[in-house]
Design an enzyme around this catalytic site. Structure first.
Site, mmCIF file in Angstrom:
data_model
loop_
_atom_site.group_PDB
_atom_site.id
_atom_site.type_symbol
_atom_site.label_atom_id
_atom_site.label_comp_id
_atom_site.label_asym_id
_atom_site.label_seq_id
_atom_site.Cartn_x
_atom_site.Cartn_y
_atom_site.Cartn_z
ATOM 1 C CE LYS A 1 -4.137 -1.730 2.391
ATOM 2 N NZ LYS A 1 -4.941 -1.603 3.629
ATOM 3 C CB ALA B 1 -1.571 1.206 8.218
ATOM 4 C CG ASP B 2 -3.852 -4.695 5.676
ATOM 5 O OD1 ASP B 2 -4.808 -4.144 5.090
ATOM 6 O OD2 ASP B 2 -3.818 -5.914 5.916
ATOM 7 C CB THR B 3 -6.217 -3.164 10.711
ATOM 8 O OG1 THR B 3 -5.493 -1.976 11.017
ATOM 9 C CG2 THR B 3 -6.742 -3.788 11.995
ATOM 10 C CB ALA C 1 1.577 -4.538 9.304
#
Length: 176
Positions: free
Chosen positions: A31, A47-49, A84
């Site tokens: 991303k 970011a990625d959740t 992250a």
């Protein structure tokens, strides 16, 4: 600190054999890299959740049946929420990357309670089919660790990285 939110076109499909940690960090990196390709000279935070239970990644539900399946799986059980994030410098190089993990314990949910929550429409763009900061808070018994991580961005950890990069003066500085 001024910022602009720019959505990424990153493919978020899980690759075969990818652990939750590797998946989350890869997607956050992709991303950030995708956005940085169009934002040369700027710092970029990606970011990625994700939500995991029994080492299974629960993404965003495809439909009501998938949302029901996820919420039934989480009912009465603890699960992990991982975010992250990757900070790229103005040259597109990784300045920092980190994974923050919180544990969330769900209340036991009846089928009726799950259907009522799905009817609100809130779960359909959320990993794990719930939003702790919204109506979904009623499903949660306890959060251990960073609450803002469960919302989607671990603010204390992100602020510390921004501070170390010289992008904010105090690591406890407010974002607005």
């Amino acid at each position: 600190m001024p910022f602009t939110v720019i959505p990424s076109n990153t493919d978020e499909n899980i690759r075969p054999g990818e652990s939750p940690e590797v998946y989350a960090l890869r997607v956050a990196q992709e991303k950030a890299t995708d956005v940085a390709a169009h934002q040369s000279g700027n710092w970029v935070l990606g970011a990625d959740t994700i939500v995991t239970i029994d080492d299974t990644i629960l993404g965003k539900p495809r439909d009501a049946a998938d949302g029901f399946r996820m919420l039934r799986l989480l009912s009465g059980r603890p699960h992990r929420v991982m975010t992250a994030f990757v900070l790229l410098d103005p040259n597109g190089h990784a300045y920092a990357n980190q994974i923050v993990t919180s544990q969330v314990n769900f209340k036991g949910l009846t089928d009726t309670r799950i259907q009522e929550y799905l009817a609100t429409g809130e779960p359909f763009d959320k990993a794990g089919a719930y939003a702790v900061q919204g109506i979904g808070t009623a499903l949660v018994e306890k959060v251990e660790g960073s609450y803002t991580n469960v919302v989607g961005l671990p603010l204390d950890e992100v602020l510390a990285v921004l501070h170390s990069a010289g992008l904010c003066h105090h690591k406890d500085a407010p974002l607005a």
